[in-house]
Structure formats: structure tokens, C-alpha cells
Design a protein around this motif. Structure first.
Motif, PDB file in Angstrom:
ATOM      1  N   UNK A  51       0.826  -1.205   0.000  1.00  0.00           N
ATOM      2  CA  UNK A  51       0.000   0.000   0.000  1.00  0.00           C
ATOM      3  C   UNK A  51       0.861   1.256   0.000  1.00  0.00           C
ATOM      4  N   UNK A  52       1.943   1.242   0.771  1.00  0.00           N
ATOM      5  CA  UNK A  52       2.836   2.398   0.784  1.00  0.00           C
ATOM      6  C   UNK A  52       3.528   2.559  -0.565  1.00  0.00           C
ATOM      7  N   UNK A  53       3.831   1.423  -1.222  1.00  0.00           N
ATOM      8  CA  UNK A  53       4.425   1.498  -2.552  1.00  0.00           C
ATOM      9  C   UNK A  53       3.492   2.129  -3.555  1.00  0.00           C
ATOM     10  N   UNK A  54       2.188   1.779  -3.502  1.00  0.00           N
ATOM     11  CA  UNK A  54       1.211   2.407  -4.386  1.00  0.00           C
ATOM     12  C   UNK A  54       1.132   3.905  -4.119  1.00  0.00           C
ATOM     13  N   UNK A  55       1.131   4.284  -2.839  1.00  0.00           N
ATOM     14  CA  UNK A  55       1.022   5.700  -2.499  1.00  0.00           C
ATOM     15  C   UNK A  55       2.217   6.487  -3.030  1.00  0.00           C
ATOM     16  N   UNK A  56       3.402   5.878  -2.980  1.00  0.00           N
ATOM     17  CA  UNK A  56       4.594   6.562  -3.517  1.00  0.00           C
ATOM     18  C   UNK A  56       4.472   6.768  -5.024  1.00  0.00           C
ATOM     19  N   UNK A  57       3.933   5.776  -5.726  1.00  0.00           N
ATOM     20  CA  UNK A  57       3.750   5.906  -7.176  1.00  0.00           C
ATOM     21  C   UNK A  57       2.745   7.007  -7.499  1.00  0.00           C
ATOM     22  N   UNK A  58       1.673   7.071  -6.728  1.00  0.00           N
ATOM     23  CA  UNK A  58       0.675   8.126  -6.950  1.00  0.00           C
ATOM     24  C   UNK A  58       1.288   9.494  -6.692  1.00  0.00           C
ATOM     25  N   UNK A  59       1.982   9.632  -5.559  1.00  0.00           N
ATOM     26  CA  UNK A  59       2.600  10.909  -5.214  1.00  0.00           C
ATOM     27  C   UNK A  59       3.681  11.299  -6.221  1.00  0.00           C
ATOM     28  N   UNK A  60       4.317  10.298  -6.838  1.00  0.00           N
ATOM     29  CA  UNK A  60       5.357  10.560  -7.828  1.00  0.00           C
ATOM     30  C   UNK A  60       4.816  10.905  -9.202  1.00  0.00           C
TER      31      UNK A  60
END
Length: 248
Positions: A51-60
Motif C-alpha cells: 500500500x505504501x508502494x502504491x502511495x509513492x507511485x501516486x505521489x510521484x
């Protein structure tokens, strides 16, 4: 219990459902704000490594901006859970007496993920709940175990599905943007990229499956490494949420 803890000057971590109704939630949050204390709810699936990995991709910026559409699925196997058998067989079970019944105790897993990406608190909601044929045939009355929801907020749309009948039992989130999409799977502990561009040729028939296969192999290898390092386990999201709660 949460109010007693706040009145004693303690920060509070609450299991879901956060409260029984909105008025109680406002009381808890208001008391915490008045005393300068922290309150969080145990949505541990939002803090897994995937989930944190998905959030990083979205924020990026992988989606090409904010999501324009979200889809969340959360399923429950009523026939394979001791907890489910307990409340299905007991008309006096506490879940039966929640205002939203079984749904109130389960749908927060999916809804919490959707609202993170809705741009406004003003949300149009269309929902349909029902009792599945399997539950009706089993003679369980008054328990809705199927829910379909459509949400819209400032031009961003979302679907949410809760089901006790869908197989495989899904626990996932899909985000779609102007450029690309993302798929988070709790069951596989993975995040898959969904490319938005499609070349005008036959290449996508070969390249896209190959790319998806490579992503799956890479995810399997990463999960194996995390497992061997004791960084992947059933409650890793809860561990990280606890750590962040204490740190804040």
C-alpha cells in the motif's frame, strides 16, 4: 472507552468500526482536538509495504495527476470463518445490533481507501445492499452480506463492492488516472502498473503480457526476500501503523 482514555489524557488507537455512528465519531474527534491528543483508527491494510508502494507511485505522478476513478473490492468468506459462523448462528451477536449490521463492521476496509483520493467531503452516494441467495437459503434473516456503491465527488468517481459470495475473495484497490493505472492486491501483497498507452500495432499482444509476467516474477522475488528478512508477515501493516502512531 475511547472517551475515557481521552479524558485521562491518553492518545487513542481505535479498532474499526471507529464508532457506532457519526455523532459518536464527532464527539471523539472533538475531545481529542480540545485536549491536543492523537486519535487514529486501525486501517492496517493502508500501511502494508504494498500500500505504501502504491502511495509513492501516486505521489510521484505515475497516474498523470490525481485519480479520476477508483475501484475497491473487499470480500469475506462467511463459510470459512469462525467469527462469521458465530454471528450467523447467534441472533443476539453484537454485529447484528450495529446500525449497519455486518456491513458496518467490514466495509470500512474498502471505503477508507477510496475516500483518501476523493477531493471533497461533499460526496454523492448511491448504494444497494442485499441478502445473498446463499444466506437466504441458509435461513439467516435480516443480514445483508452484499453491497454495491457508486460515489462521486468533484468529478472523481469510485465504485465499491463488498461481497461474501465472489470467488476469489478479493481485497484490492484500482486507481485510474489520465496517464496510467495501478492495481493493489492485498492477497498477493503486490502493486501492478497498468500502462495507459497502447501502440497501434500487434506488439501489445506480446509485450504487455510479457511485462505483466516480469512484474509478477519481480514481485514474487521481492516478497520472498521480505519474508526471509521478517519484513513480510500477516500483520506488517499493523506493525507499521503502530510505529507511526507512536512516532507522531
Amino acid at each position: 472507552i475511547a472517551m475515557q482514555c481521552l479524558e485521562a489524557g491518553r492518545h487513542v488507537y481505535l479498532e474499526k468500526p471507529f464508532t457506532v455512528n457519526a455523532a459518536e465519531a464527532e464527539r471523539v474527534l472533538g475531545e481529542a482536538a480540545r485536549r491536543g491528543l492523537k486519535v487514529t483508527v486501525g486501517h492496517n491494510l493502508m500501511f502494508t509495504r504494498a500500500a505504501l508502494g502504491m502511495r509513492r507511485l501516486v505521489d510521484g505522478g505515475y497516474l498523470g495527476g490525481r485519480p479520476v476513478h477508483c475501484e475497491a473490492y473487499y470480500c469475506y468468506d462467511l463459510g470459512n470463518q469462525a467469527y462469521a459462523r458465530a454471528f450467523l448462528g447467534d441472533a443476539a451477536h453484537w454485529v447484528r445490533h450495529l446500525p449497519g449490521g455486518l456491513l458496518q463492521n467490514t466495509i470500512s476496509h474498502g471505503i477508507s481507501r477510496i475516500v483518501e483520493y476523493l477531493p471533497s467531503d461533499r460526496v454523492v452516494v448511491k448504494a444497494h445492499g442485499l441478502t445473498s441467495a446463499a444466506l437466504a437459503e441458509a435461513g439467516v434473516a435480516g443480514v445483508k452480506d452484499e453491497l454495491r456503491v457508486i460515489l462521486e465527488s468533484a468529478g472523481v468517481t469510485a465504485y465499491f463492492t463488498f461481497s461474501s459470495q465472489i470467488r476469489p475473495t478479493l481485497s484490492e484497490l484500482r486507481l485510474f488516472g489520465l496517464a496510467n493505472g495501478l492495481l493493489l492486491s492485498d492477497n498477493q501483497h503486490t502493486v501492478a502498473r497498468l500502462p495507459g498507452k497502447r501502440p497501434k500495432s500487434y506488439l501489445p499482444y506480446f509485450l504487455l503480457p510479457a511485462r505483466q509476467g516480469w512484474e509478477s516474477l519481480s514481485a514474487a522475488a521481492r516478497n520472498a526476500r521480505d519474508f526471509l528478512r521478517w519484513r513480510l508477515h500477516m500483520s506488517d501493516g499493523m506493525r507499521l501503523l503502530f510505529e507511526r502512531f507512536y512516532a507522531c
